[in-house]
Scaffold this motif. Structure first.
Motif, PDB file in Angstrom:
ATOM      1  N   ALA A 122       7.808  -0.944  -0.873  1.00  9.54           N
ATOM      2  CA  ALA A 122       6.853   0.089  -1.283  1.00  9.54           C
ATOM      3  C   ALA A 122       7.308   0.794  -2.556  1.00  9.54           C
ATOM      4  CB  ALA A 122       6.652   1.099  -0.155  1.00  9.54           C
ATOM      5  N   ILE A 123       8.593   1.048  -2.670  1.00 11.62           N
ATOM      6  CA  ILE A 123       9.128   1.675  -3.893  1.00 11.62           C
ATOM      7  C   ILE A 123       8.920   0.744  -5.085  1.00 11.62           C
ATOM      8  CG2 ILE A 123      11.248   2.411  -5.059  1.00 11.62           C
ATOM      9  CD1 ILE A 123      12.227   3.425  -2.316  1.00 11.62           C
ATOM     10  N   VAL A 124       9.221  -0.535  -4.885  1.00 14.93           N
ATOM     11  CA  VAL A 124       9.019  -1.520  -5.956  1.00 14.93           C
ATOM     12  C   VAL A 124       7.549  -1.568  -6.369  1.00 14.93           C
ATOM     13  CG1 VAL A 124       9.071  -3.994  -6.501  1.00 14.93           C
ATOM     14  CG2 VAL A 124      11.009  -2.931  -5.321  1.00 14.93           C
ATOM     15  N   GLU A 125       6.650  -1.562  -5.392  1.00 15.59           N
ATOM     16  CA  GLU A 125       5.214  -1.565  -5.688  1.00 15.59           C
ATOM     17  C   GLU A 125       4.804  -0.331  -6.476  1.00 15.59           C
ATOM     18  OE1 GLU A 125       1.119  -1.403  -5.919  1.00 15.59           O
ATOM     19  OE2 GLU A 125       2.503  -3.104  -5.836  1.00 15.59           O
ATOM     20  N   GLY A 126       5.220   0.839  -6.012  1.00 16.00           N
ATOM     21  CA  GLY A 126       4.851   2.072  -6.692  1.00 16.00           C
ATOM     22  C   GLY A 126       5.365   2.129  -8.121  1.00 16.00           C
ATOM     23  N   LEU A 127       6.568   1.632  -8.337  1.00 13.15           N
ATOM     24  CA  LEU A 127       7.161   1.635  -9.676  1.00 13.15           C
ATOM     25  C   LEU A 127       6.474   0.664 -10.624  1.00 13.15           C
ATOM     26  CD1 LEU A 127      10.999   1.799  -8.893  1.00 13.15           C
ATOM     27  CD2 LEU A 127       9.618   3.577 -10.002  1.00 13.15           C
ATOM     28  N   THR A 128       6.036  -0.481 -10.112  1.00  9.83           N
ATOM     29  CA  THR A 128       5.607  -1.568 -10.992  1.00  9.83           C
ATOM     30  C   THR A 128       4.107  -1.820 -11.055  1.00  9.83           C
ATOM     31  OG1 THR A 128       5.952  -3.194  -9.204  1.00  9.83           O
ATOM     32  CG2 THR A 128       7.803  -2.782 -10.697  1.00  9.83           C
TER      33      THR A 128
ATOM     34  N   CYS B 288      -1.753  -5.172   0.759  1.00  8.37           N
ATOM     35  CA  CYS B 288      -2.320  -3.894   1.198  1.00  8.37           C
ATOM     36  C   CYS B 288      -1.478  -2.699   0.792  1.00  8.37           C
ATOM     37  CB  CYS B 288      -2.525  -3.913   2.710  1.00  8.37           C
ATOM     38  SG  CYS B 288      -3.719  -5.161   3.256  1.00  8.37           S
ATOM     39  N   ILE B 289      -0.203  -2.915   0.486  1.00  9.52           N
ATOM     40  CA  ILE B 289       0.657  -1.821   0.042  1.00  9.52           C
ATOM     41  C   ILE B 289       0.174  -1.257  -1.285  1.00  9.52           C
ATOM     42  CG2 ILE B 289       2.294  -3.202  -1.299  1.00  9.52           C
ATOM     43  CD1 ILE B 289       3.183  -0.382   1.098  1.00  9.52           C
ATOM     44  N   GLN B 290      -0.610  -2.055  -2.011  1.00 11.46           N
ATOM     45  CA  GLN B 290      -1.106  -1.608  -3.317  1.00 11.46           C
ATOM     46  C   GLN B 290      -2.172  -0.521  -3.190  1.00 11.46           C
ATOM     47  OE1 GLN B 290      -1.189  -5.271  -6.188  1.00 11.46           O
ATOM     48  NE2 GLN B 290      -1.475  -6.069  -4.126  1.00 11.46           N
ATOM     49  N   LEU B 291      -2.753  -0.384  -1.995  1.00  7.60           N
ATOM     50  CA  LEU B 291      -3.754   0.656  -1.788  1.00  7.60           C
ATOM     51  C   LEU B 291      -3.154   2.042  -2.003  1.00  7.60           C
ATOM     52  CD1 LEU B 291      -6.643   1.387  -0.942  1.00  7.60           C
ATOM     53  CD2 LEU B 291      -5.850   1.431   1.431  1.00  7.60           C
TER      54      LEU B 291
ATOM     55  N   LEU C  12       2.911  -0.434   7.615  1.00  8.34           N
ATOM     56  CA  LEU C  12       1.932  -0.451   6.533  1.00  8.34           C
ATOM     57  C   LEU C  12       1.561   0.966   6.107  1.00  8.34           C
ATOM     58  CD1 LEU C  12       0.196  -2.236   4.718  1.00  8.34           C
ATOM     59  CD2 LEU C  12      -1.575  -2.192   6.483  1.00  8.34           C
ATOM     60  N   LEU C  13       1.391   1.876   7.070  1.00 12.25           N
ATOM     61  CA  LEU C  13       1.044   3.258   6.744  1.00 12.25           C
ATOM     62  C   LEU C  13       2.176   3.951   5.995  1.00 12.25           C
ATOM     63  CD1 LEU C  13      -0.715   4.361  10.063  1.00 12.25           C
ATOM     64  CD2 LEU C  13      -1.798   3.904   7.852  1.00 12.25           C
ATOM     65  N   ILE C  14       3.399   3.798   6.482  1.00 17.33           N
ATOM     66  CA  ILE C  14       4.553   4.411   5.810  1.00 17.33           C
ATOM     67  C   ILE C  14       4.714   3.825   4.409  1.00 17.33           C
ATOM     68  CG2 ILE C  14       7.070   4.634   5.841  1.00 17.33           C
ATOM     69  CD1 ILE C  14       6.901   4.748   8.896  1.00 17.33           C
ATOM     70  N   GLY C  15       4.560   2.523   4.304  1.00 12.83           N
ATOM     71  CA  GLY C  15       4.687   1.870   3.007  1.00 12.83           C
ATOM     72  C   GLY C  15       3.688   2.393   2.000  1.00 12.83           C
ATOM     73  N   ASN C  16       2.457   2.608   2.432  1.00 14.76           N
ATOM     74  CA  ASN C  16       1.430   3.111   1.525  1.00 14.76           C
ATOM     75  C   ASN C  16       1.726   4.544   1.083  1.00 14.76           C
ATOM     76  OD1 ASN C  16      -1.076   1.392   0.865  1.00 14.76           O
ATOM     77  ND2 ASN C  16      -0.674   0.882   3.006  1.00 14.76           N
ATOM     78  N   VAL C  17       2.248   5.358   1.972  1.00 13.23           N
ATOM     79  CA  VAL C  17       2.621   6.730   1.600  1.00 13.23           C
ATOM     80  C   VAL C  17       3.719   6.716   0.549  1.00 13.23           C
ATOM     81  CG1 VAL C  17       3.650   8.879   2.412  1.00 13.23           C
ATOM     82  CG2 VAL C  17       1.892   7.741   3.788  1.00 13.23           C
ATOM     83  N   VAL C  18       4.732   5.881   0.753  1.00 18.72           N
ATOM     84  CA  VAL C  18       5.840   5.776  -0.208  1.00 18.72           C
ATOM     85  C   VAL C  18       5.331   5.261  -1.555  1.00 18.72           C
ATOM     86  CG1 VAL C  18       8.011   4.609  -0.729  1.00 18.72           C
ATOM     87  CG2 VAL C  18       7.580   5.461   1.582  1.00 18.72           C
ATOM     88  N   ALA C  19       4.502   4.225  -1.525  1.00 18.90           N
ATOM     89  CA  ALA C  19       3.962   3.661  -2.765  1.00 18.90           C
ATOM     90  C   ALA C  19       3.128   4.692  -3.516  1.00 18.90           C
ATOM     91  CB  ALA C  19       3.112   2.428  -2.451  1.00 18.90           C
TER      92      ALA C  19
END
Length: 266
Positions: A10-16, A48-51, A213-220
């Motif tokens: 999720a961190i990688v997704e949010g950063l990139t 879905c993490i991209q949401l 998935l929910l936690i990942g989306n919050v982090v992203a």
């Protein structure tokens, strides 16, 4: 997938997600380095993490999306027109795109090739004429939408493809970047919705998957809020060249690792 692995991805997704370096490509490599099996949930998670990341766009640019006036109607029409090519291509080639998500070799090649392109982009488009997205025609929006389709190949970068497409249509660098952010919202919302529809049983039958998935989306979401502001400032100051060098370095490292026999896929 463990919680700590989901957070890292999720961190990688949010950063990139909004950098021209390919969030999907980085998630493919990160998953491989974390030794994650490419099961159906991992594939669903990486889409879905991209949401969470794109919701950051809606929050940061809430006036653009939520304040209704004549300009907003035209804005939404342009987004609909621009997203159509990706919806059609994504639907027709969904299975082939999923297969490419398992290939670090594809990611390495496209990161390297795309990095070379970014070294020269600032010199190719030096005379922009469109300083506001309101001045962009529907035809130009559609053309940017076709550029976005190239990014369905992991490692290409949706952000890079659409920004370059926008600059090719005479948008300034900043306007092209912002329109790329805006276009991510319907694009990734549609991709996420389609993926969730296909994989709903993975979540309904396993509450742990849903929690990840929910936690990942919050982090992203949180990380993307920071990354968007950073990217706009960096783009104004440095242009694309620095991202080109980064992509080339990462692409070479991936290809070298594969060439030396390191297992980057599971």
């Amino acid at each position: 997938m463990e919680l700590w692995q989901a957070i890292i991805i999720a961190i990688v997704e949010g950063l990139t997600e909004f950098l021209p370096v390919s969030s999907t490509g980085h998630m493919v490599i990160t998953s491989a380095l974390l030794n994650l099996n490419k099961d159906e949930f991992t594939k669903l998670f990486e889409v879905c993490i991209q949401l969470g990341a794109i919701l950051a766009v809606v929050v940061l640019y809430w006036k653009k999306f939520l304040v209704f006036d004549k300009n907003r109607v035209n804005f939404y029409i342009k987004l609909v027109v621009a997203v159509l090519p990706a919806l059609i291509v994504g639907y027709l080639f969904a299975d082939k795109i999923d297969d490419l998500l398992e290939s670090p070799l594809v990611v390495g090649i496209t990161l390297l090739a795309g990095g070379v392109v970014l070294l020269f982009v600032d010199n190719w488009f030096k005379q922009p004429t469109i300083e506001k997205d309101e001045d962009m025609s529907l035809f130009k929006a559609l053309r940017i939408g076709f550029w976005q389709c190239v990014a369905m190949i992991p490692g290409v970068s949706r952000s890079a493809a659409t920004i370059i497409g926008g600059m090719q249509q005479k948008l300034t660098r900043n306007v092209a970047a912002e329109f790329s952010f805006f276009l991510a919202v319907p694009t990734m919302a549609a991709a996420t919705g389609y993926k969730l529809l296909k994989g709903r049983e993975l979540l309904m039958s396993n509450t742990e998957n849903l929690k990840l998935l929910l936690i990942g989306n919050v982090v992203a979401f949180i990380v993307a809020m920071i990354a968007i502001k950073f990217f706009i400032n960096a783009l104004k100051k440095y242009g694309f060249r620095v991202w080109g060098y980064y992509r080339i370095a990462v692409g070479i490292a991936i290809l070298a690792a594969i060439g030396m026999g390191y297992k980057l896929s599971v």
